[in-house]
Design a protein around this motif. Structure first.
Motif, PDB file in Angstrom:
ATOM      1  N   ALA A   1       0.833  -1.208   0.000  1.00  0.00           N
ATOM      2  CA  ALA A   1       0.000   0.000   0.000  1.00  0.00           C
ATOM      3  C   ALA A   1       0.865   1.255   0.000  1.00  0.00           C
ATOM      4  O   ALA A   1       0.543   2.241  -0.669  1.00  0.00           O
ATOM      5  CB  ALA A   1      -0.928  -0.003   1.213  1.00  0.00           C
ATOM      6  N   TYR A   2       1.976   1.213   0.714  1.00  0.00           N
ATOM      7  CA  TYR A   2       2.909   2.346   0.728  1.00  0.00           C
ATOM      8  C   TYR A   2       3.452   2.595  -0.673  1.00  0.00           C
ATOM      9  O   TYR A   2       3.485   3.738  -1.146  1.00  0.00           O
ATOM     10  CB  TYR A   2       4.042   2.079   1.717  1.00  0.00           C
ATOM     11  CG  TYR A   2       5.161   3.081   1.643  1.00  0.00           C
ATOM     12  CD1 TYR A   2       4.986   4.375   2.105  1.00  0.00           C
ATOM     13  CD2 TYR A   2       6.400   2.736   1.115  1.00  0.00           C
ATOM     14  CE1 TYR A   2       6.009   5.303   2.040  1.00  0.00           C
ATOM     15  CE2 TYR A   2       7.419   3.653   1.042  1.00  0.00           C
ATOM     16  CZ  TYR A   2       7.227   4.933   1.509  1.00  0.00           C
ATOM     17  OH  TYR A   2       8.245   5.848   1.434  1.00  0.00           O
ATOM     18  N   LEU A   3       3.866   1.538  -1.357  1.00  0.00           N
ATOM     19  CA  LEU A   3       4.363   1.687  -2.721  1.00  0.00           C
ATOM     20  C   LEU A   3       3.265   2.148  -3.670  1.00  0.00           C
ATOM     21  O   LEU A   3       3.513   2.938  -4.593  1.00  0.00           O
ATOM     22  CB  LEU A   3       4.968   0.371  -3.206  1.00  0.00           C
ATOM     23  CG  LEU A   3       6.237  -0.068  -2.483  1.00  0.00           C
ATOM     24  CD1 LEU A   3       6.675  -1.442  -2.986  1.00  0.00           C
ATOM     25  CD2 LEU A   3       7.346   0.947  -2.665  1.00  0.00           C
TER      26      LEU A   3
ATOM     27  N   CYS B   1       0.729   6.066  -7.165  1.00  0.00           N
ATOM     28  CA  CYS B   1      -0.483   6.808  -7.515  1.00  0.00           C
ATOM     29  C   CYS B   1      -0.263   8.312  -7.427  1.00  0.00           C
ATOM     30  O   CYS B   1      -0.816   9.070  -8.229  1.00  0.00           O
ATOM     31  CB  CYS B   1      -1.642   6.401  -6.609  1.00  0.00           C
ATOM     32  SG  CYS B   1      -2.274   4.757  -6.930  1.00  0.00           S
ATOM     33  N   THR B   2       0.518   8.748  -6.476  1.00  0.00           N
ATOM     34  CA  THR B   2       0.805  10.177  -6.353  1.00  0.00           C
ATOM     35  C   THR B   2       1.569  10.680  -7.567  1.00  0.00           C
ATOM     36  O   THR B   2       1.300  11.768  -8.073  1.00  0.00           O
ATOM     37  CB  THR B   2       1.595  10.468  -5.073  1.00  0.00           C
ATOM     38  OG1 THR B   2       0.859   9.984  -3.950  1.00  0.00           O
ATOM     39  CG2 THR B   2       1.833  11.951  -4.898  1.00  0.00           C
TER      40      THR B   2
ATOM     41  N   TRP C   1       6.615  10.207  -0.199  1.00  0.00           N
ATOM     42  CA  TRP C   1       7.722   9.341   0.213  1.00  0.00           C
ATOM     43  C   TRP C   1       7.910   9.288   1.723  1.00  0.00           C
ATOM     44  O   TRP C   1       8.656   8.450   2.228  1.00  0.00           O
ATOM     45  CB  TRP C   1       9.034   9.796  -0.430  1.00  0.00           C
ATOM     46  CG  TRP C   1       9.113   9.418  -1.866  1.00  0.00           C
ATOM     47  CD1 TRP C   1       8.801  10.188  -2.935  1.00  0.00           C
ATOM     48  CD2 TRP C   1       9.505   8.151  -2.395  1.00  0.00           C
ATOM     49  NE1 TRP C   1       8.986   9.481  -4.095  1.00  0.00           N
ATOM     50  CE2 TRP C   1       9.422   8.231  -3.792  1.00  0.00           C
ATOM     51  CE3 TRP C   1       9.907   6.951  -1.821  1.00  0.00           C
ATOM     52  CZ2 TRP C   1       9.726   7.160  -4.619  1.00  0.00           C
ATOM     53  CZ3 TRP C   1      10.222   5.890  -2.646  1.00  0.00           C
ATOM     54  CH2 TRP C   1      10.128   5.998  -4.028  1.00  0.00           C
ATOM     55  N   ILE C   2       7.249  10.152   2.469  1.00  0.00           N
ATOM     56  CA  ILE C   2       7.381  10.147   3.931  1.00  0.00           C
ATOM     57  C   ILE C   2       6.598   8.958   4.477  1.00  0.00           C
ATOM     58  O   ILE C   2       5.397   8.830   4.237  1.00  0.00           O
ATOM     59  CB  ILE C   2       6.838  11.454   4.540  1.00  0.00           C
ATOM     60  CG1 ILE C   2       7.599  12.654   3.990  1.00  0.00           C
ATOM     61  CG2 ILE C   2       6.916  11.409   6.063  1.00  0.00           C
ATOM     62  CD1 ILE C   2       6.997  13.982   4.389  1.00  0.00           C
ATOM     63  N   PRO C   3       7.266   8.078   5.215  1.00  0.00           N
ATOM     64  CA  PRO C   3       6.551   6.924   5.768  1.00  0.00           C
ATOM     65  C   PRO C   3       5.457   7.356   6.757  1.00  0.00           C
ATOM     66  O   PRO C   3       5.554   8.386   7.401  1.00  0.00           O
ATOM     67  CB  PRO C   3       7.645   6.137   6.499  1.00  0.00           C
ATOM     68  CG  PRO C   3       8.918   6.607   5.906  1.00  0.00           C
ATOM     69  CD  PRO C   3       8.687   8.026   5.493  1.00  0.00           C
TER      70      PRO C   3
END
Length: 85
Positions: free
Chosen positions: A41-43, A48-49, A65-67
């Motif tokens: 989901a993070y990737l 998507c951004t 890119w900020i976790p």
């Protein structure tokens, strides 16, 4: 923009599940199932951004890119103007 919002929701929900699991029962199976989902989901949030028109000019690409909170910040930065397109 819809895919980005869904990815942000999945990332946030999966992080909440991982943290609740960690601080309560700490079941290894939950971590092994939800952990890769959270990473994916993070990737997806980052990808998507990048695909949203106008994300470069607003700085949302760097925020993604900020976790943990990057996706939420990127959606907020993109705002309602890009959700119509």
């Amino acid at each position: 923009m819809r895919a980005l919002r869904i990815a942000v929701a999945v990332e946030t929900l999966s992080l909440a599940v991982l943290l609740v699991n960690l601080f309560t029962v700490h079941v290894e199976g939950v971590a092994s199932l939800v952990g890769p989902l959270h990473g994916g989901a993070y990737l997806a949030v980052v990808a998507c951004t990048v695909l949203v028109p106008g994300s470069a000019s607003t700085g949302a690409r760097w925020l993604a890119w900020i976790p943990v909170i990057g996706g939420l910040l990127a959606v907020r930065r993109l705002g309602p103007a890009t959700s119509r397109s």
